[in-house]
Structure formats: C-alpha cells, structure tokens
Motif scaffolding. Structure first.
Motif, mmCIF file in Angstrom:
data_model
loop_
_atom_site.group_PDB
_atom_site.id
_atom_site.type_symbol
_atom_site.label_atom_id
_atom_site.label_comp_id
_atom_site.label_asym_id
_atom_site.label_seq_id
_atom_site.Cartn_x
_atom_site.Cartn_y
_atom_site.Cartn_z
ATOM 1 N N GLY A 1 -50.691 -18.243 -87.024
ATOM 2 C CA GLY A 1 -50.046 -18.674 -85.383
ATOM 3 C C GLY A 1 -50.030 -17.367 -84.334
ATOM 4 N N ILE A 2 -49.614 -16.719 -85.064
ATOM 5 C CA ILE A 2 -49.387 -15.110 -84.988
ATOM 6 C C ILE A 2 -50.485 -14.889 -83.742
ATOM 7 C CG2 ILE A 2 -49.040 -12.579 -85.475
ATOM 8 C CD1 ILE A 2 -46.894 -14.113 -86.551
ATOM 9 N N ASP A 3 -51.776 -15.340 -84.311
ATOM 10 C CA ASP A 3 -52.991 -15.172 -83.564
ATOM 11 C C ASP A 3 -52.417 -15.711 -82.262
ATOM 12 O OD1 ASP A 3 -53.392 -17.232 -85.127
ATOM 13 O OD2 ASP A 3 -55.375 -15.980 -85.224
ATOM 14 N N ASN A 4 -51.705 -16.709 -82.160
ATOM 15 C CA ASN A 4 -51.962 -17.305 -80.479
ATOM 16 C C ASN A 4 -51.057 -16.046 -79.368
ATOM 17 O OD1 ASN A 4 -53.016 -19.936 -81.692
ATOM 18 N ND2 ASN A 4 -50.792 -19.799 -81.885
ATOM 19 N N ASN A 5 -51.506 -16.454 -77.609
ATOM 20 C CA ASN A 5 -50.689 -15.746 -77.141
ATOM 21 C C ASN A 5 -49.720 -16.019 -77.185
ATOM 22 O OD1 ASN A 5 -53.471 -14.694 -75.812
ATOM 23 N ND2 ASN A 5 -54.012 -16.930 -75.081
ATOM 24 N N ILE A 6 -49.206 -14.990 -76.827
ATOM 25 C CA ILE A 6 -47.467 -15.549 -76.467
ATOM 26 C C ILE A 6 -47.162 -15.798 -75.512
ATOM 27 C CG2 ILE A 6 -45.236 -13.834 -76.987
ATOM 28 C CD1 ILE A 6 -46.558 -12.414 -78.919
ATOM 29 N N TYR A 7 -47.456 -14.290 -74.521
ATOM 30 C CA TYR A 7 -47.241 -15.011 -72.905
ATOM 31 C C TYR A 7 -48.400 -15.309 -71.874
ATOM 32 C CZ TYR A 7 -43.314 -11.999 -74.616
ATOM 33 O OH TYR A 7 -42.176 -11.513 -75.747
ATOM 34 N N PRO A 8 -48.461 -16.535 -71.961
ATOM 35 C CA PRO A 8 -49.699 -17.357 -70.941
ATOM 36 C C PRO A 8 -50.067 -16.880 -69.419
ATOM 37 C CG PRO A 8 -48.572 -18.971 -70.717
ATOM 38 C CD PRO A 8 -46.838 -17.625 -71.545
ATOM 39 N N GLY A 9 -49.038 -16.810 -68.694
ATOM 40 C CA GLY A 9 -49.091 -16.274 -67.756
ATOM 41 C C GLY A 9 -49.023 -16.828 -67.071
ATOM 42 N N MET A 10 -49.147 -17.114 -65.367
ATOM 43 C CA MET A 10 -48.873 -18.761 -64.808
ATOM 44 C C MET A 10 -50.145 -18.906 -63.619
ATOM 45 S SD MET A 10 -45.584 -17.056 -63.159
ATOM 46 C CE MET A 10 -43.690 -17.832 -63.005
ATOM 47 N N GLU A 11 -50.404 -20.364 -63.631
ATOM 48 C CA GLU A 11 -50.689 -21.464 -63.776
ATOM 49 C C GLU A 11 -50.839 -20.672 -61.604
ATOM 50 O OE1 GLU A 11 -53.805 -22.199 -64.856
ATOM 51 O OE2 GLU A 11 -53.262 -22.087 -66.484
ATOM 52 N N THR A 12 -49.911 -20.671 -61.093
ATOM 53 C CA THR A 12 -49.409 -20.891 -60.061
ATOM 54 C C THR A 12 -47.591 -20.087 -60.216
ATOM 55 O OG1 THR A 12 -48.150 -23.507 -60.090
ATOM 56 C CG2 THR A 12 -50.585 -22.635 -59.041
ATOM 57 N N GLY A 13 -47.811 -19.739 -58.803
ATOM 58 C CA GLY A 13 -46.615 -18.604 -58.460
ATOM 59 C C GLY A 13 -46.585 -17.792 -59.005
ATOM 60 N N TYR A 14 -47.491 -17.165 -58.994
ATOM 61 C CA TYR A 14 -47.467 -15.190 -59.931
ATOM 62 C C TYR A 14 -47.929 -14.654 -58.603
ATOM 63 C CZ TYR A 14 -52.314 -16.752 -58.936
ATOM 64 O OH TYR A 14 -53.755 -17.362 -57.840
ATOM 65 N N ALA A 15 -47.225 -12.884 -58.870
ATOM 66 C CA ALA A 15 -46.869 -12.262 -58.131
ATOM 67 C C ALA A 15 -48.402 -12.268 -57.583
ATOM 68 C CB ALA A 15 -46.795 -10.854 -58.820
ATOM 69 N N THR A 16 -48.510 -11.749 -56.790
ATOM 70 C CA THR A 16 -49.292 -11.396 -56.024
ATOM 71 C C THR A 16 -49.471 -10.038 -54.558
ATOM 72 O OG1 THR A 16 -48.603 -12.289 -53.559
ATOM 73 C CG2 THR A 16 -50.287 -13.634 -55.728
ATOM 74 N N TYR A 17 -50.035 -9.279 -54.525
ATOM 75 C CA TYR A 17 -50.007 -7.719 -54.263
ATOM 76 C C TYR A 17 -50.462 -8.081 -52.389
ATOM 77 C CZ TYR A 17 -51.252 -2.835 -53.256
ATOM 78 O OH TYR A 17 -50.706 -1.993 -51.963
ATOM 79 N N ASP A 18 -49.647 -7.712 -51.398
ATOM 80 C CA ASP A 18 -50.225 -7.350 -50.117
ATOM 81 C C ASP A 18 -51.002 -5.937 -49.934
ATOM 82 O OD1 ASP A 18 -50.828 -7.659 -47.787
ATOM 83 O OD2 ASP A 18 -49.481 -9.248 -47.593
ATOM 84 N N SER A 19 -52.567 -5.742 -49.622
ATOM 85 C CA SER A 19 -53.072 -4.127 -49.686
ATOM 86 C C SER A 19 -52.761 -3.958 -48.271
ATOM 87 C CB SER A 19 -54.157 -4.343 -49.702
ATOM 88 O OG SER A 19 -54.698 -5.225 -48.643
ATOM 89 N N THR A 20 -52.216 -4.448 -47.608
ATOM 90 C CA THR A 20 -51.401 -4.330 -46.107
ATOM 91 C C THR A 20 -50.807 -3.621 -46.049
ATOM 92 O OG1 THR A 20 -53.043 -5.952 -44.863
ATOM 93 C CG2 THR A 20 -51.713 -4.884 -43.652
ATOM 94 N N THR A 21 -48.880 -4.877 -46.453
ATOM 95 C CA THR A 21 -47.804 -4.246 -46.999
ATOM 96 C C THR A 21 -47.455 -3.443 -47.825
ATOM 97 O OG1 THR A 21 -47.495 -5.911 -47.814
ATOM 98 C CG2 THR A 21 -47.077 -6.556 -44.968
ATOM 99 N N LYS A 22 -48.937 -3.417 -48.405
ATOM 100 C CA LYS A 22 -48.539 -2.066 -50.177
ATOM 101 C C LYS A 22 -47.499 -3.208 -49.935
ATOM 102 C CE LYS A 22 -50.760 1.156 -48.591
ATOM 103 N NZ LYS A 22 -52.648 0.804 -49.102
ATOM 104 N N LYS A 23 -46.892 -4.295 -50.862
ATOM 105 C CA LYS A 23 -45.792 -4.799 -51.474
ATOM 106 C C LYS A 23 -45.845 -6.446 -52.156
ATOM 107 C CE LYS A 23 -42.760 -2.897 -48.823
ATOM 108 N NZ LYS A 23 -41.578 -1.890 -49.380
ATOM 109 N N TYR A 24 -45.613 -6.402 -53.519
ATOM 110 C CA TYR A 24 -45.789 -7.978 -54.142
ATOM 111 C C TYR A 24 -44.510 -8.598 -53.618
ATOM 112 C CZ TYR A 24 -47.972 -4.089 -57.447
ATOM 113 O OH TYR A 24 -49.525 -3.521 -57.753
#
Length: 619
Positions: free
Chosen positions: A546-569
């Motif tokens: 199981g060492i070769d399983n994903n440790i940090y899967p990320g988020m299905e929803t609510g993940y960090a997003t980038y706004d190219s207009t404001t250049k903010k996350y």
C-alpha cells in the motif's frame, strides 16, 4: 567425424527458417547466446536485440565449430554447447513457417497477514498464431509472428510484483462474455551483413547485458514501431534506435492513449581488449512533433538544443569486464539529471536522478548449471518521471494532459520495472539437466518508498488543496517534481525534490521478497508437433503493501482556484496571494495529516503464491 562435419555443413546451408527468434528478443536463444559470449565461444554480441537471421546463423555456426579441435575431433569441454547449438538450430531452422497453439492458466492466492482474510484469482489465456523467419536473400530477411490472443481474468492479480505483461495486446479487444480477444502481432525486416545491418518493424527491443532488466531499454516492456542500425567491428561498435511509442496522460488514465510520442537511443562501445567493453549511450523521450534529427549520429545533448532543450534526455555509461574466464562483471550507470554544482563539491544530496545496476554473470563449464548471476539495482526518486504542462506557453499541469515526456510506452516503463525510490538485490540460476529441459531458480529482495512521504508539510498542503486528479502522489514514475503554476509559462519546482536526493528518506518502506521456480520441458516431435510444457511457481511476501497508493488525493470540490484577472487565489471564500499561504493554513495542514494517517493505517502485510501451467504446440 567426416559425417558429422558434412551434416553440420548441410544444416547451416539452409536458407529458410521457422521460429520467430529474429523478432522476439525474449526468445530463449538470447539467454543461450549470452552464455556462449561469456564463455568466449562467439564474438561480443550487439547491444540491441533482436538480431537478424544471418547473425543468428553465424552465432550457431561458431558455437558448433568451437566444439571441434584443430584435428577435427570433438572438444569435450564444449560438448554440451555444441549439442545445444545443433538442437537450437533444428528448432529454429527446420521449416519455412510454423503454426503455434498455446494456452495456460494462472492461479494467485493472497493472504492478508495484518487484517486476516484471503482471496483467490484465476486467469486463463490462449493464443493461435502463424510465425516464421524467411531469408529472402543472404542479406535480407523477414520475420513475423501474427496471431489472435484471448484471455479471461485480470493478469495483474495472478503475477508477482515488478512483472510486465508478456503479450503485445492490451487495447481494442473483442469481448465474448468474460473472454477478451486481441490481435497480437509483431514483424520486422532486416537487411545487411551480420556486422552491419538495419532492421525495421514492430517488436519489443532490449538493450545491454541485463536481459529483461535493462535500465535504459527493457525487452519486457511493450512493443513499438522501430528502426535500428548496428555496425560492429573488433574495437568499436555503434548502434542507434528510433521508436514510435504510445503516450498516456500525466495521471495515466487508462482510457486515454495518444500517438506522436517517440523514443530514441544510441550507443558507442569501445573494446580495447577482448575482456573489456566500455559504452557511452544516450536516450531521449519526446513527442507532440516528429523529430528525425535524433536519427543523426551526433550527441543527443547537442541535437536537442535545436528544439529548445525541452525533451527528456538521459545518458549512461556501461562497463562489461571479464574478471576471469567465464565470469563477467557488468555495470550500468543511467543518468537522468545531475546537480553539477553540488557534485563538484562532492555532495550527493541534490537534484540527482539516476539508476545504477551492477552484477556478475558466471557460466560454469561442463555443468548442468548453465549460468547464475546476482545483481543490485538502485533507482533514485523521480528518475524516469517527467511532467507535461498544458501548453508551451503555460505552466499549468493537469492530470488529463497527454504526457509526451515520461519514460513510458503505453503506460509501461521503457526501462526497469522498479519504481523510483527503490533498490533491489536479485539472483537467478539457470539449469539444463537435458537439452530439452530447462529450469530457472530466482529470488529477489526489493525496497521501495513513496517519495511524497518525505516532502515538507507545506508541499503536502499544496497537494491537498489541488483539484482531485491533478497529481499522482503514489511515488510512481507518474509522481513528478513540479507543481502546476498558472501565473507563469513554467511549472513550479517542488522545493524538497529540487534541492535533495530524498532516496529512502521516508518513515515507511515496502519490502518485497520473492522466490520462484520456472520449468520448461520440450517434447521434440509427436506426429510433427513439437510440444512444450511449462510450469511456474513464485512465493512472495510483501511488508507494508500500500506504500504505492496515493497519499494526498486532492479535493473533489472546494479546491484552491486562480483568478487571472485579480491574479489572486481563492480558497473557501477567502483570497490569497500565494498557494503556499493556503497550504500552510491550520485546517489544510490538519487535512493533510489526516490523509497521511489514513494512508499509514491502510498499510498491511501480504503473502502471495502464484502458480502457472502452460502448454505450447508448434507444427
């Protein structure tokens, strides 16, 4: 004796062949030829396999003649070698074509030693094919193996770890209930002499002295469309290969496969003495364009500069040293990337990506043991891996982006079967009590860690706040050393990976112990059919599976997003200047620790037993 010489001359004058040795680098002939090379019965073999027919013929001829003394009497020291060469000749050269019918069954029994419980998996397969090698002209030959392959079950459930699928049929099947049927074919054409020749076609290809375990190019990888050239002389030899291979995505989605990915390798070998070979080789993986510049016999490092130095380039040194008669030491140093500044200060702990393989190969004379060898292999973290951004003018990384850079063909590693951040000690012994009975004993011990475990808490947080499916954090070659960066043309370095070696730096290791026996018995002729019976058994113990399983899967929803207009996350309604600010938030760190603890809690010990029975009929 005159009759023996006359028969030998008649046999070797035949021009039509039957087996597909010249298109299959995994045919047993290549292991036998390696034994003859180390014993000094034949000249140093070309580094790329398979060989053309006239070279195969020359090898068998030389072995047969090496078994004769100057007065024409048989040399008893090489009696078994001569008998085997003649036996192999009869197998390979007897008919202009042949029909193959083969089938087998695998059984895998797994026991969970940590949580209790066991499972059993079954796998059935069968294949019908027409195969042969035809000498069209003394300088031109055509080889083929064309068939239909069918299977029931999942092969990965019934085979030991670090084993590639042996068939060249993994896509576009026709299904009949539980049965999947594939078109399974390889062919090539060769032209030239035994010392200077060119080959083109569709086949697997092997490189170097470690048969089935090469760091640069492994014949147990998937087949590809190839063109290669070999030129050999007493002191210098050169070989070059150009292949079209299949591309998968950054995340290795099974349902996405793309073309326009290529692999090239070339090598120059110097043999100043008959007992020493020194080679320098380069390999490169690239795609999204067709670049025939890599066919030019010039250093790839120079050639890639014409395209902006964006391709995935490696280089290596290979040493073959005959310590004493019948005993050879092989050393392969495969370099993916080097931290030159730190190495100049004699510091290894830097951005160094490399593989090392060292081992000896011994062939006892006049013994039922034909050969035995032991080798050690080390693959550092991030070797073979490479990221692919969304476009040339974007530093953004997506899991769904086709990756033309990593060291894979159709999702299968081109080189070693080991994953990065691993090492292995292996032992193999081949026995041949009779010329038609072959036994192989093997054992290995593999260590592997998931390099993501050794990264900083901030980097763990970066993985945690990403969109699910962006990154692989399983420590495989699909785990790369870059973060997605939407603010620049270039992806962003994972600092720990960029500044440190990280080899075996985590807290948990997966240990895999294997011991196996394979047997092959050939019944020479039953009403013109040659019958080969096969049996295999492997015992495997895995600690911390199981060492070769994903440790940090990320988020299905609510993940960090980038706004190219404001250049903010943006994260949970709040804006931030940098992703690192979000990654260090207490709630994100708590989520990362929870994901890590869940990954650790799922580790377990497993005992596996794998059985195989098979039969092959050749007409």
């Amino acid at each position: 004796m005159k009759k023996f010489l006359l028969i030998s001359a008649l046999i070797f004058s035949l021009s039509r062949l039957a087996a597909q040795v010249a298109v299959d680098p995994n045919d047993r002939f290549y292991a036998e030829a390696q034994v003859w090379e180390v014993r000094g019965l034949i000249d140093r073999l070309p580094q790329i396999r398979p060989y053309p027919l006239n070279l195969i013929k020359s090898i068998l001829e030389k072995v047969a003649l090496a078994g004769l003394n100057e007065d024409g009497t048989r040399n008893e020291l090489y009696k078994e070698d001569v008998d085997l060469a003649l036996y192999e000749y009869e197998r390979i050269f007897s008919k202009p074509f042949h029909v193959e019918l083969s089938g087998g069954g695998n059984l895998g029994v797994s026991t969970d030693r940590t949580n209790g419980g066991s499972s059993t998996s079954k796998f059935l397969e069968g294949r019908a094919a027409i195969a042969g090698d035809v000498a069209i002209h003394p300088l031109v030959s055509f080889s083929y193996n064309i068939g239909e392959y069918g299977k029931i079950g999942t092969w990965s459930n019934v085979t030991p770890a670090y084993t590639n699928f042996p068939r060249d049929a993994i896509q576009d099947s026709a299904s009949i209930g539980p049965l999947s049927v594939y078109f399974d074919a390889n062919s090539n054409i060769s032209a030239g002499t035994k010392d200077f020749y060119a080959t083109a076609g569709m086949s697997r290809v092997g490189f170097g002295p470690f048969l089935g375990e090469g760091l640069c190019l492994n014949e147990n990888s998937y087949h590809s469309a190839n063109m290669f050239v070999n030129a050999s002389s007493r002191y210098v030899s050169f070989t070059t290969l150009f292949s079209a291979i299949g591309a998968t995505t950054n995340f290795n989605n099974d349902d996405i496969l793309a073309s326009s990915k290529y692999f090239a390798v070339h090598s120059i070998r110097f043999t100043p003495f008959s007992w020493l070979g020194i080679s320098f080789y380069e390999s490169v993986v690239f795609g999204g364009r067709t670049e025939f510049l890599y066919l030019i016999p010039a250093p790839f490092m120079v050639v890639q500069g014409l395209g902006g130095n964006h391709d995935n380039l490696q280089m290596g040194l290979l040493f073959e040293y005959d310590i004493v008669k019948n005993l050879r030491l092989n050393l392969d140093i495969f370099i993916d990337d080097l931290d030159a500044e730190k190495l100049a200060k004699l510091k290894l702990d830097g951005k160094n990506r490399f593989g090392i393989q060292a081992g000896f190969f011994y062939t006892p004379p006049r013994s039922v043991c034909k050969s035995f060898g032991m080798n050690y292999t080390l693959i550092t973290p991030y070797t073979y891996s490479h990221w692919q951004c969304v476009g040339d003018e974007s530093g953004q990384i997506k899991g769904s982006t086709v990756n033309y850079q990593n060291y894979t063909n159709n999702g299968i590693n081109i080189g070693s079967t080991l994953q990065p951040d691993s090492d292995k000690v292996g032992f193999t012994a081949r026995f041949q009590p009779k010329k038609n009975l072959k036994l192989t004993l093997s054992s290995s011990f593999v260590r592997h860690q998931n390099v993501v475990e050794a990264l900083s808490s901030e980097e763990a947080g970066r993985y945690m706040i990403s969109k699910a499916g962006t990154y692989r954090t399983d420590g495989s070659l699909y785990t790369h050393s870059m973060f997605s960066n939407e603010t620049d043309y270039n992806a962003e370095h994972v600092d720990s990976a960029w500044s440190s070696l990280l080899f075996m730096s985590g807290a948990h290791s997966m240990y895999t112990c294997q011991a196996g026996l394979n047997a092959e018995y050939e019944i020479p002729s039953v009403k013109k059919w040659r019958i080969t019976l096969k049996f295999g058994y492997t015992f495997e113990y895995v600690h911390n599976k199981g060492i070769d399983n994903n440790i940090y899967p990320g988020m299905e929803t609510g993940y960090a997003t980038y706004d190219s207009t404001t250049k903010k996350y943006t994260f949970k309604g709040e804006t931030y200047d940098k992703l690192s600010d979000i990654a260090n938030l207490p709630e994100v760190q708590a989520q990362a620790r929870k994901a890590y603890d869940e990954w650790v809690a799922k580790l377990f010990d497993q005992v596996n037993q794998y059985f195989y029975l098979g039969v092959k009929l050749t007409y």
